[in-house]
Design an enzyme around this catalytic site. Structure first.
Site, PDB file in Angstrom:
ATOM      1  N   GLY A   1     108.255 111.061 -68.800  1.00 35.46           N
ATOM      2  CA  GLY A   1     107.411 110.445 -67.629  1.00 35.46           C
ATOM      3  C   GLY A   1     106.661 109.247 -67.961  1.00 35.46           C
ATOM      4  O   GLY A   1     106.430 109.059 -69.157  1.00 35.46           O
TER       5      GLY A   1
ATOM      6  N   GLN B   1     100.491 102.477 -68.432  1.00 37.56           N
ATOM      7  CA  GLN B   1     101.097 102.687 -70.048  1.00 37.56           C
ATOM      8  C   GLN B   1     101.892 101.531 -70.356  1.00 37.56           C
ATOM      9  O   GLN B   1     102.392 101.281 -71.460  1.00 37.56           O
ATOM     10  CB  GLN B   1     101.652 104.162 -70.137  1.00 37.56           C
TER      11      GLN B   1
ATOM     12  N   CYS C   1     101.840 112.422 -74.835  1.00 34.67           N
ATOM     13  CA  CYS C   1     101.824 111.365 -74.018  1.00 34.67           C
ATOM     14  C   CYS C   1     102.418 110.088 -74.941  1.00 34.67           C
ATOM     15  O   CYS C   1     101.906 109.965 -76.239  1.00 34.67           O
ATOM     16  CB  CYS C   1     100.239 111.260 -73.396  1.00 34.67           C
ATOM     17  N   LEU C   2     103.228 109.253 -74.309  1.00 39.47           N
ATOM     18  CA  LEU C   2     103.526 108.211 -75.024  1.00 39.47           C
ATOM     19  C   LEU C   2     102.476 107.087 -75.279  1.00 39.47           C
ATOM     20  O   LEU C   2     102.594 106.280 -76.244  1.00 39.47           O
ATOM     21  CB  LEU C   2     104.611 107.232 -74.318  1.00 39.47           C
TER      22      LEU C   2
ATOM     23  N   HIS D   1     100.682 114.849 -64.691  1.00 34.78           N
ATOM     24  CA  HIS D   1     100.170 114.113 -65.783  1.00 34.78           C
ATOM     25  C   HIS D   1     100.232 112.249 -65.538  1.00 34.78           C
ATOM     26  O   HIS D   1      99.567 111.817 -65.724  1.00 34.78           O
ATOM     27  CB  HIS D   1     101.319 114.344 -67.065  1.00 34.78           C
ATOM     28  N   GLU D   2     101.411 112.042 -64.752  1.00 32.42           N
ATOM     29  CA  GLU D   2     101.537 110.783 -64.740  1.00 32.42           C
ATOM     30  C   GLU D   2     100.551 110.149 -63.488  1.00 32.42           C
ATOM     31  O   GLU D   2     100.167 109.095 -63.416  1.00 32.42           O
ATOM     32  CB  GLU D   2     103.130 110.420 -64.321  1.00 32.42           C
TER      33      GLU D   2
ATOM     34  N   HIS E   1      97.290 109.541 -64.768  1.00 38.31           N
ATOM     35  CA  HIS E   1      97.244 107.960 -65.419  1.00 38.31           C
ATOM     36  C   HIS E   1      96.908 107.041 -64.284  1.00 38.31           C
ATOM     37  O   HIS E   1      96.120 106.034 -64.577  1.00 38.31           O
ATOM     38  CB  HIS E   1      98.748 107.585 -65.839  1.00 38.31           C
TER      39      HIS E   1
HETATM   40 ZN    ZN Z   1     100.902 110.033 -70.467  1.00 36.91          ZN
END
Ligand code: ZN
Length: 183
Positions: A46, A51, A93-94, A135-136, A139
């Site tokens: 995701g 991000q 998480c990236l 989660h996304e 963000h």
């Molecule tokens: Zn994340």
């Protein structure tokens, strides 16, 4: 398509609430394709626009990346309209390289969003897909998965993460100096 640079914590972009998308144009379509490309190349399931440094409300999700893009979703202005149950899952998480933590989420969610053609998506999700979408969407509200931990856990995990990052940066500087000096 091109790979976009990832925003890494701590960066204020990740703490900022994103704006609604008001116009679906080619620029946005291209951006979402680049987001998906970036997500796959980074081995994520995701990715949210902040991000990759855009504070706008869109995400890409594909919890089965081995299916060749068949389960890829682009969600524009996604909203969770209903949710049920509880679940706990170890998330990464990236924007937090190397970090993982168990996070409590809703088990089932009902989502509404727009797709790349401007069509309304209205669906229910559970399992990993539900976790990933929550989660996304977090963000998009300037919330990261560490914000879902209790204060003590958050403090400990962030201290360790920042210490590790400082060490990595120091190593990178030493490497760069060695490279310059040809050693
Ligand atoms: Zn994340």
């Amino acid at each position: 398509m091109s790979r976009l640079p990832l925003v890494i914590y701590p960066d204020d972009i990740l703490k900022t609430r994103c704006s609604d998308i008001t116009e679906l144009n080619q620029e946005l379509v291209d951006f979402l394709h680049n987001m998906a490309e970036t997500m796959y190349l980074s081995h994520g399931i995701g990715l949210a626009a902040p991000q990759v440094a855009e504070n706008i409300r869109c995400i890409t999700v594909d919890v089965e990346p081995d299916k060749g893009g068949k389960t890829l979703m682009h969600l524009i202005n996604p909203v969770i309209v209903d949710s049920h149950g509880r679940t706990i899952y170890e998330e990464g998480c990236l924007s937090f390289p190397g970090l993982a933590a168990e996070v409590k989420r809703k088990k089932e969610i009902h989502v509404q969003a727009y797709d790349l053609d401007g069509g309304l998506l209205d669906f229910e999700a559970d399992g990993l897909l539900a976790i990933c979408i929550q989660h996304e969407i977090d963000h998009l509200n300037g919330v990261t998965f560490v914000d879902r931990l209790n204060d003590v856990q958050k403090k400990l995990i962030l201290r360790e993460y920042l210490r590790q990052r400082a060490e990595d940066e120091e190593d990178a500087t030493v490497e760069a100096i060695r490279a310059v000096h040809g050693k």
